[in-house]
Design an enzyme around this catalytic site. Structure first.
Site, PDB file in Angstrom:
ATOM      1  N   SER A  13      36.507  46.812  31.750  1.00 48.11           N
ATOM      2  CA  SER A  13      35.218  47.279  32.230  1.00 48.11           C
ATOM      3  C   SER A  13      34.995  47.254  33.894  1.00 48.11           C
ATOM      4  CB  SER A  13      34.082  46.017  31.773  1.00 48.11           C
ATOM      5  OG  SER A  13      34.226  44.724  32.371  1.00 48.11           O
ATOM      6  N   HIS A 108      37.262  37.875  40.717  1.00 48.48           N
ATOM      7  CA  HIS A 108      37.393  36.541  39.955  1.00 48.48           C
ATOM      8  C   HIS A 108      36.061  36.038  39.381  1.00 48.48           C
ATOM      9  CE1 HIS A 108      39.591  33.036  38.271  1.00 48.48           C
ATOM     10  NE2 HIS A 108      38.687  32.457  38.730  1.00 48.48           N
TER      11      HIS A 108
END
Length: 199
Positions: A13, A108
């Site tokens: 994504s 992250h």
């Protein structure tokens, strides 16, 4: 520095968000190659649908250094200048990182250096913190430890679940990853020790 190499292992994504930013003219770059270490990765299928150069380099059963040399060769063949990890579920070898100094980015889902490694959103809820985030950073030889380029805070709601928090963080990931790529591509930063100072 304009040619991107996207490495992914799953749905991709963040790769899609980067590709969308390019197609909308928000990011001045081109995706030279999308590489997955898993043939079944949804992101690889999406890359093919978009007409991009999509390559599967299967990693199963290969020594990390052996695999990373194959990866380096494929990126070199495609004249990649900046490597963007988009859910690439392998640790990169020191050899690979030295081949692309300050030219590998990762994102992250936490306010690094808090909650590195896997399951950051679960860790966030288990520790009861009030603010989570996502972080774009340079990749170095430490795990989720490279110099931080951008972060975006995401408040942790009282009724948050791992899934709902992950979805809210992912929206911010899609927004700031392209911004960070643009910063690096334009050299709009300087690195002082571990600090990335934006210009």
């Amino acid at each position: 520095m304009r040619r991107l190499g996207i490495l992914l292992s799953g749905r991709g994504s963040n790769f899609e968000a980067i590709a969308d930013s390019i197609s909308r003219g928000r990011l001045d770059a081109e995706i030279a190659v999308v590489i997955s270490n898993r043939a079944e990765a949804r992101g690889l299928e999406i890359a093919v649908q978009r007409g991009l150069n999509a390559v599967c380099l299967a990693s199963k059963g290969l020594d990390r250094e052996v695999y990373d040399r194959q990866l380096t060769a494929e990126l070199g063949k495609n004249r990649v200048e900046l490597v963007c990890l988009a859910g690439f579920m392998r640790l990169l070898s020191a050899h690979f990182i030295r081949e692309f100094p300050e030219r590998i980015l990762n994102i992250h889902p936490s306010l690094l250096p808090a909650f590195p490694r896997l399951d950051a959103q679960y860790q966030t809820l288990q520790h009861g913190v009030k603010i989570s985030a996502c972080t774009v950073h340079f990749v170095d030889e430490g795990l989720d430890a490279g110099p931080i380029i951008l972060q975006s805070a995401v408040p942790v709601l009282d009724d948050a679940t791992t899934d709902s928090l992950s979805a809210r963080i992912l929206k911010e990931e899609h927004r700031i990853y392209s911004q960070a790529i643009e910063i690096v591509l334009h050299g709009a930063y300087r690195l002082e020790n571990r600090r990335v100072l934006l210009r």
